[in-house]
Write an enzyme that holds these catalytic residues in place. Structure first.
Site, PDB file in Angstrom:
ATOM      1  N   ASP A 154       0.870  -1.182   0.000  1.00 12.64           N
ATOM      2  CA  ASP A 154       0.000   0.000   0.000  1.00 12.64           C
ATOM      3  C   ASP A 154       0.900   1.223   0.000  1.00 12.64           C
ATOM      4  OD1 ASP A 154      -2.698   0.281  -0.237  1.00 12.64           O
ATOM      5  OD2 ASP A 154      -3.164  -0.082   1.858  1.00 12.64           O
TER       6      ASP A 154
ATOM      7  N   ARG B 161       3.732   2.588   3.284  1.00 14.31           N
ATOM      8  CA  ARG B 161       4.322   1.553   4.149  1.00 14.31           C
ATOM      9  C   ARG B 161       5.844   1.670   4.189  1.00 14.31           C
ATOM     10  NH1 ARG B 161      -0.493   1.645   5.970  1.00 14.31           N
ATOM     11  NH2 ARG B 161      -2.047   0.507   4.752  1.00 14.31           N
TER      12      ARG B 161
ATOM     13  N   ARG C   5      -5.947  11.840  -0.157  1.00 14.40           N
ATOM     14  CA  ARG C   5      -5.578  10.642  -0.923  1.00 14.40           C
ATOM     15  C   ARG C   5      -6.184  10.714  -2.327  1.00 14.40           C
ATOM     16  NH1 ARG C   5      -7.729   5.782   2.427  1.00 14.40           N
ATOM     17  NH2 ARG C   5      -6.620   4.595   0.819  1.00 14.40           N
TER      18      ARG C   5
ATOM     19  N   LYS D 153      -8.686   2.239  -7.063  1.00 10.21           N
ATOM     20  CA  LYS D 153      -9.564   2.056  -5.910  1.00 10.21           C
ATOM     21  C   LYS D 153     -10.228   3.403  -5.567  1.00 10.21           C
ATOM     22  CE  LYS D 153      -5.829   2.729  -2.530  1.00 10.21           C
ATOM     23  NZ  LYS D 153      -4.987   2.091  -1.504  1.00 10.21           N
ATOM     24  N   HIS D 154     -11.372   3.366  -4.902  1.00 12.17           N
ATOM     25  CA  HIS D 154     -12.101   2.225  -4.358  1.00 12.17           C
ATOM     26  C   HIS D 154     -13.413   2.124  -5.133  1.00 12.17           C
ATOM     27  CE1 HIS D 154      -9.546   3.815  -1.091  1.00 12.17           C
ATOM     28  NE2 HIS D 154      -9.418   2.561  -0.701  1.00 12.17           N
TER      29      HIS D 154
ATOM     30  N   HIS E 259     -12.720   1.478   7.974  1.00 13.34           N
ATOM     31  CA  HIS E 259     -11.871   0.690   8.856  1.00 13.34           C
ATOM     32  C   HIS E 259     -12.612   0.351  10.149  1.00 13.34           C
ATOM     33  CE1 HIS E 259      -8.603   2.276   6.298  1.00 13.34           C
ATOM     34  NE2 HIS E 259      -7.966   1.189   6.668  1.00 13.34           N
TER      35      HIS E 259
ATOM     36  N   ASP F 218     -11.430  -4.755  -0.823  1.00 12.34           N
ATOM     37  CA  ASP F 218     -10.644  -3.978   0.122  1.00 12.34           C
ATOM     38  C   ASP F 218     -10.324  -4.929   1.278  1.00 12.34           C
ATOM     39  OD1 ASP F 218      -9.339  -1.915   1.385  1.00 12.34           O
ATOM     40  OD2 ASP F 218     -11.022  -0.519   1.332  1.00 12.34           O
TER      41      ASP F 218
END
Length: 347
Positions: A64, A72, A140, A170-171, A183, A253
């Site tokens: 990611d 990351r 984002r 995405k998404h 999340h 996802d």
């Protein structure tokens, strides 16, 4: 060699013996690295090599890495790349420079990934940003206009491709209107079908540019008032496949996100039944290696063998990987820095 219809993770910076055995036996189609697995360049190179050795094949290893807050690979070990919104702000004042910066930035980011054995990233984020929604998407996104998001996403995909790295759009079919973070909660979007056509048009324009796409865990009342996209056959078949016209591989996802509810096996079974090709699971909320392995085993059990059209799409995604273009990295970084500096001065 047959694969299991899932992308799973590992618990840390080295591949544990029990994880090696799991990969060898379960044969997930792909593996994704989280931040817990990324400490240094040499360490990540060794880890990706060990993963491929355990699988016995040159499988896709994802990460990611969007830039901005979703990265990351962290500084100072790796370069810090801008969030998509930075390119979007630049696009408003100097669209040509923004396109050059976005393409070059993603090419340089892709080269960083490829050097580590990572040839796929769960990016770019193609959601149309809204002014009154949750900041889970926020910067984002490439911006608030169809032109900015579509054009810059195409540039990002092109830049990644130049580095030999595949992107995942995405998404799907668009999370920009969600007022909750999936999340933790299940977002419900009450916008009309006509309003949602704006969001869909971005993915429709990108349908032929990407070989992989990711769903969102969001209920769109105008499409299916009862089920979130990831487990809605209506949204996946009628909206993503038919209306958007996306023929690439559709992955979920992260199944570990709380929006879906129920246990992992149930989530995975429902997602595949709805039409997802591959289950994605990261165990992003866990730290204990034994718990992470248990979750991976549950997801692999739910996934079963990758077969039929899903396997065709997966094979097509692998085959679409390109050879990296040779560039002068020092000159390219100098030009990229110059573009970003000019952008800051003009905004």
């Amino acid at each position: 060699m047959s694969s299991t219809a899932c992308i799973t993770s590992v618990s840390g910076p080295i591949l544990l013996p029990e994880e090696r055995a799991f990969l060898r036996e379960a044969q997930p189609w792909g593996v994704i690295l989280m931040g817990r697995s990324c400490q240094s360049r040499d360490q990540v190179k060794a880890l990706t090599s060990d993963i491929k050795e355990a699988l016995g094949r040159d499988a896709l290893i994802f990460i990611d890495q969007e830039g901005g807050r979703v990265a990351r690979l962290k500084a100072p070990e790796w370069p810090k790349f801008p969030a998509a919104g930075v390119y979007g702000a630049m696009f408003e004042h100097a669209p040509e420079a923004a396109l050059e910066a976005c393409t070059l930035g993603h090419q340089l980011m892709g080269l960083e990934l490829a050097e580590l054995g990572l040839f796929a990233t769960c990016a770019p984020c193609c959601d149309l940003r809204q002014t009154d929604t949750h900041d889970a998407i926020g910067d984002r996104s490439f911006g608030y206009t169809l032109d900015a998001v579509t054009t810059l996403t195409e540039a990002a995909l092109a830049g990644l491709s130049k580095s030999g790295v595949a992107g995942v759009i995405k998404h799907m079919p668009g999370q920009g209107r969600a007022t909750a973070d999936s999340h933790y909660d299940l977002p419900v979007v009450q916008a009309s079908a006509d309003q949602l056509l704006e969001d869909l048009s971005i993915f429709k324009a990108l349908a032929s540019s990407a070989t992989m796409g990711m769903t969102c865990h969001v209920v769109f009342e105008a499409f299916d008032p009862h089920l979130p996209t990831t487990i809605s056959e209506t949204v996946i078949s009628r909206i993503i496949r038919e209306r958007i016209g996306f023929e690439g591989l559709v992955m979920t996802d992260d199944l570990g996100m709380d929006a879906l509810g129920g246990d992992l096996k149930t989530r995975g079974t429902k997602a595949l039944a709805a039409g997802c090709d591959v289950l994605l699971h990261c165990s992003g909320f866990l730290k204990d290696p034994s718990q992470i392995l248990t979750e991976m085993e549950q997801v692999a059990e739910a996934a079963g063998e990758l077969s039929g059209e899903a396997r065709v799409r997966a094979t097509r995604a692998e085959a679409a990987l390109t050879t990296a273009e040779q560039i002068d990295k020092e000159q390219s970084w100098a030009r990229f820095s110059e573009l970003l500096s000019d952008m800051k001065a003009s905004v």
